[in-house]
Design a protein around this motif. Structure first.
Motif, mmCIF file in Angstrom:
data_model
loop_
_atom_site.group_PDB
_atom_site.id
_atom_site.type_symbol
_atom_site.label_atom_id
_atom_site.label_comp_id
_atom_site.label_asym_id
_atom_site.label_seq_id
_atom_site.Cartn_x
_atom_site.Cartn_y
_atom_site.Cartn_z
ATOM 1 N N GLU A 153 -28.462 94.936 -24.697
ATOM 2 C CA GLU A 153 -28.867 95.001 -23.294
ATOM 3 C C GLU A 153 -28.271 93.761 -22.683
ATOM 4 N N THR A 154 -27.991 92.803 -23.419
ATOM 5 C CA THR A 154 -27.525 91.431 -23.159
ATOM 6 C C THR A 154 -26.293 91.116 -23.673
ATOM 7 N N VAL A 155 -25.209 90.432 -23.082
ATOM 8 C CA VAL A 155 -24.080 89.768 -23.713
ATOM 9 C C VAL A 155 -23.922 88.552 -23.316
ATOM 10 N N LEU A 156 -23.824 87.409 -24.081
ATOM 11 C CA LEU A 156 -23.746 86.005 -23.774
ATOM 12 C C LEU A 156 -22.273 85.652 -23.976
ATOM 13 N N ILE A 157 -21.346 85.349 -23.076
ATOM 14 C CA ILE A 157 -20.340 84.854 -23.121
ATOM 15 C C ILE A 157 -19.661 83.582 -22.660
ATOM 16 N N PRO A 158 -19.163 82.786 -23.731
ATOM 17 C CA PRO A 158 -18.587 81.506 -23.436
ATOM 18 C C PRO A 158 -17.518 81.619 -22.212
ATOM 19 N N LEU A 159 -17.833 80.651 -21.175
ATOM 20 C CA LEU A 159 -16.986 80.808 -19.864
ATOM 21 C C LEU A 159 -16.246 79.700 -19.723
ATOM 22 N N SER A 160 -14.773 79.846 -19.483
ATOM 23 C CA SER A 160 -14.044 78.806 -18.981
ATOM 24 C C SER A 160 -13.106 79.508 -17.799
ATOM 25 N N GLY A 161 -11.694 79.687 -18.085
ATOM 26 C CA GLY A 161 -10.916 80.376 -17.042
ATOM 27 C C GLY A 161 -11.424 82.141 -16.750
ATOM 28 N N GLY A 162 -12.405 82.447 -17.470
ATOM 29 C CA GLY A 162 -12.912 83.821 -17.106
ATOM 30 C C GLY A 162 -12.264 84.961 -17.790
ATOM 31 N N ALA A 190 -17.511 72.545 -14.836
ATOM 32 C CA ALA A 190 -17.615 74.107 -14.927
ATOM 33 C C ALA A 190 -16.817 74.692 -13.671
ATOM 34 N N ALA A 191 -15.708 74.867 -13.916
ATOM 35 C CA ALA A 191 -14.728 75.371 -12.927
ATOM 36 C C ALA A 191 -15.315 76.680 -12.277
ATOM 37 N N MET A 192 -15.241 77.821 -13.011
ATOM 38 C CA MET A 192 -15.985 79.066 -12.684
ATOM 39 C C MET A 192 -17.000 79.124 -11.932
ATOM 40 N N HIS A 193 -17.978 78.204 -12.504
ATOM 41 C CA HIS A 193 -19.434 78.214 -11.828
ATOM 42 C C HIS A 193 -19.260 77.813 -10.473
ATOM 43 N N PRO A 201 -11.825 79.838 -5.467
ATOM 44 C CA PRO A 201 -11.345 79.049 -6.702
ATOM 45 C C PRO A 201 -11.446 77.409 -6.240
ATOM 46 N N VAL A 202 -12.357 76.586 -6.744
ATOM 47 C CA VAL A 202 -12.293 75.277 -6.555
ATOM 48 C C VAL A 202 -11.843 74.437 -7.714
ATOM 49 N N PRO A 203 -11.086 73.145 -7.523
ATOM 50 C CA PRO A 203 -10.640 72.449 -8.525
ATOM 51 C C PRO A 203 -11.977 71.447 -8.899
ATOM 52 N N VAL A 204 -12.139 71.230 -10.384
ATOM 53 C CA VAL A 204 -13.128 70.202 -11.052
ATOM 54 C C VAL A 204 -12.375 69.199 -11.628
ATOM 55 N N THR A 205 -12.990 68.095 -11.843
ATOM 56 C CA THR A 205 -12.311 66.778 -12.782
ATOM 57 C C THR A 205 -12.936 67.353 -14.050
ATOM 58 N N GLU A 206 -11.843 67.177 -14.919
ATOM 59 C CA GLU A 206 -11.983 67.636 -16.410
ATOM 60 C C GLU A 206 -12.403 66.401 -17.112
ATOM 61 N N VAL A 207 -13.527 66.646 -18.059
ATOM 62 C CA VAL A 207 -14.069 65.472 -18.786
ATOM 63 C C VAL A 207 -14.017 65.849 -20.095
ATOM 64 N N GLY A 216 -10.944 72.613 -17.965
ATOM 65 C CA GLY A 216 -9.790 73.105 -17.231
ATOM 66 C C GLY A 216 -10.305 73.987 -16.142
ATOM 67 N N GLY A 217 -9.416 74.191 -15.011
ATOM 68 C CA GLY A 217 -9.519 74.887 -13.786
ATOM 69 C C GLY A 217 -9.330 76.220 -13.991
ATOM 70 N N ILE A 218 -9.571 76.887 -12.866
ATOM 71 C CA ILE A 218 -9.175 78.520 -12.866
ATOM 72 C C ILE A 218 -8.049 78.671 -12.108
ATOM 73 N N GLY A 219 -7.367 77.613 -11.472
ATOM 74 C CA GLY A 219 -6.069 77.957 -10.846
ATOM 75 C C GLY A 219 -6.370 78.176 -9.270
ATOM 76 N N ALA A 220 -5.911 77.519 -8.244
ATOM 77 C CA ALA A 220 -6.211 77.651 -6.998
ATOM 78 C C ALA A 220 -5.530 79.059 -6.578
ATOM 79 N N GLU A 221 -4.535 79.546 -7.239
ATOM 80 C CA GLU A 221 -4.077 80.907 -7.155
ATOM 81 C C GLU A 221 -4.726 81.968 -7.823
ATOM 82 N N ASN A 222 -5.676 81.829 -8.419
ATOM 83 C CA ASN A 222 -6.165 82.860 -9.266
ATOM 84 C C ASN A 222 -6.157 84.268 -8.931
#
Ligand SMILES: *Cc1c(COP(=O)(O)O)cnc(C)c1O
Length: 319
Positions: A153-162, A190-193, A201-207, A216-222
């Motif tokens: 019923e539920t799937v939990l997925i680690p999320l970065s570029g998606g 959290a770029a995708m969030h 798509p918005v840029p984020v500062t990576e730490v 990492g980001g998801i790319g302005a041209e995603n």
């Protein structure tokens, strides 16, 4: 270069916390230690026969998968990474015969270099997440999940570029529209969030993060993964470094698993009580095991861990 159908195993400890079946999809069994081989193998097998080589940017696991797949096809591979990528991951890529280039402070810098190589040398560039073959490859996890447990019923997925979340979510929702898919990521950078919230798509500062594979980001041209996540994810949940630390301990002591911080975010959200009540049978994708073992042994020993400018206070696992 076969990828594995991976086991889906119960976690008795997390099931108790969840109040129902909590299952772990063990992508750590793939030949490169992470699910990324599914997408990378599919993309590399679909490159033109006369491709002079392949290049990519990576937080480590995509690069290792590309290196593995390129070697199997006899292709030259150049993997571009930032200084934030752990040495263990860089070493794994070099061991597969690929060139590893360390460029700049962020995934964006690494992406710029791989694009430059593609333009200059005619190498084929394979994005870690924004490529239809990559997304389709990651989506095969969704097919396996519903074959293994049609009652999920539920799937939990680690999320970065998606690429992972978009591929799995699109797949399982077409088979079973009622299933809930939740993307989980760290609360800093959290770029995708941020992008889903903003509607573009918005840029984020990576730490630095224990979940280094989620940076990492998801790319302005995603072009693909953003639209899929926007359309198919029911929710995105954020977890703190502290919560990831405790979840890595829980997977180790309770499930006997060595996995990366990125793999532990599903358990982190559950343990922190961030998933709400009615989950039903739930699967968490254990995405990779290519963790720096010095950091890992510090965590399971309850010691402090340095993350860039931040010091994470250690504590023992409390069952
Ligand atoms: C790449 C990666 C993720 C996230 O995948 P995306 O497709 O970028 O969202 C999660 N866990 C691990 C171990 C990874 O290497």
């Amino acid at each position: 270069m076969a990828t594995l159908d991976t086991p889906l195993v119960p976690s008795p400890y997390l099931s108790r916390l969840c109040g129902g079946d909590f299952l772990l999809k063990l992508e750590i069994g793939q030949a490169t230690g992470a699910f990324k081989l599914r997408g990378a193998a599919n993309a590399v097998l679909n490159l033109p026969a006369d491709a002079p080589g392949v290049t990519c940017c990576s937080t480590g696991n995509h690069g290792r998968a590309i290196a593995f797949a390129a070697r199997a096809r006899g292709l030259k591979a150049v993997v571009c990474m930032s200084k934030l990528v752990p040495q263990a991951k860089v070493d794994g890529i070099r061991a597969l015969g690929a060139e590893a280039r360390i460029i700049g402070e962020s995934q964006d810098d690494a992406q710029f270099e791989s694009r430059r190589l593609a333009d200059q040398d005619g190498f084929c560039e394979v994005s870690p997440f924004d490529d239809p073959h990559v997304i389709a490859g990651q989506g095969t996890i969704g097919l396996e999940l519903l074959q293994q447990r049609p009652d999920l019923e539920t799937v939990l997925i680690p999320l970065s570029g998606g690429g992972l979340a978009g591929g799995i979510a699109a797949t399982v929702k077409q088979i079973k529209p009622s299933i809930r898919v939740i993307g989980i990521t760290m609360d800093r950078g959290a770029a995708m969030h941020e992008s889903v919230k903003a509607g573009h798509p918005v840029p984020v500062t990576e730490v630095a993060s224990l979940a280094d594979s989620l940076g990492g980001g998801i790319g302005a041209e995603n072009r693909h993964s953003f639209a899929l996540c926007q359309k198919y994810l029911d929710d995105i949940v954020l977890v703190t470094e502290d919560e990831i630390y405790c979840a890595m301990q829980a997977h180790y002591f309770e499930d006997r698993l060595v996995c990366e911080g990125a793999s532990a975010v599903g358990a982190a959200a559950l343990i922190a009580g961030k998933l709400g009540k009615t989950l039903g049978p739930t699967a968490s994708i254990i995405t990779g095991r290519n963790v720096d073992m010095t950091v890992f042994t510090d965590i399971v020993s309850g010691r402090d861990v340095r993350l860039g400018a931040m010091m994470l206070k250690g504590k023992p696992h409390a069952a």
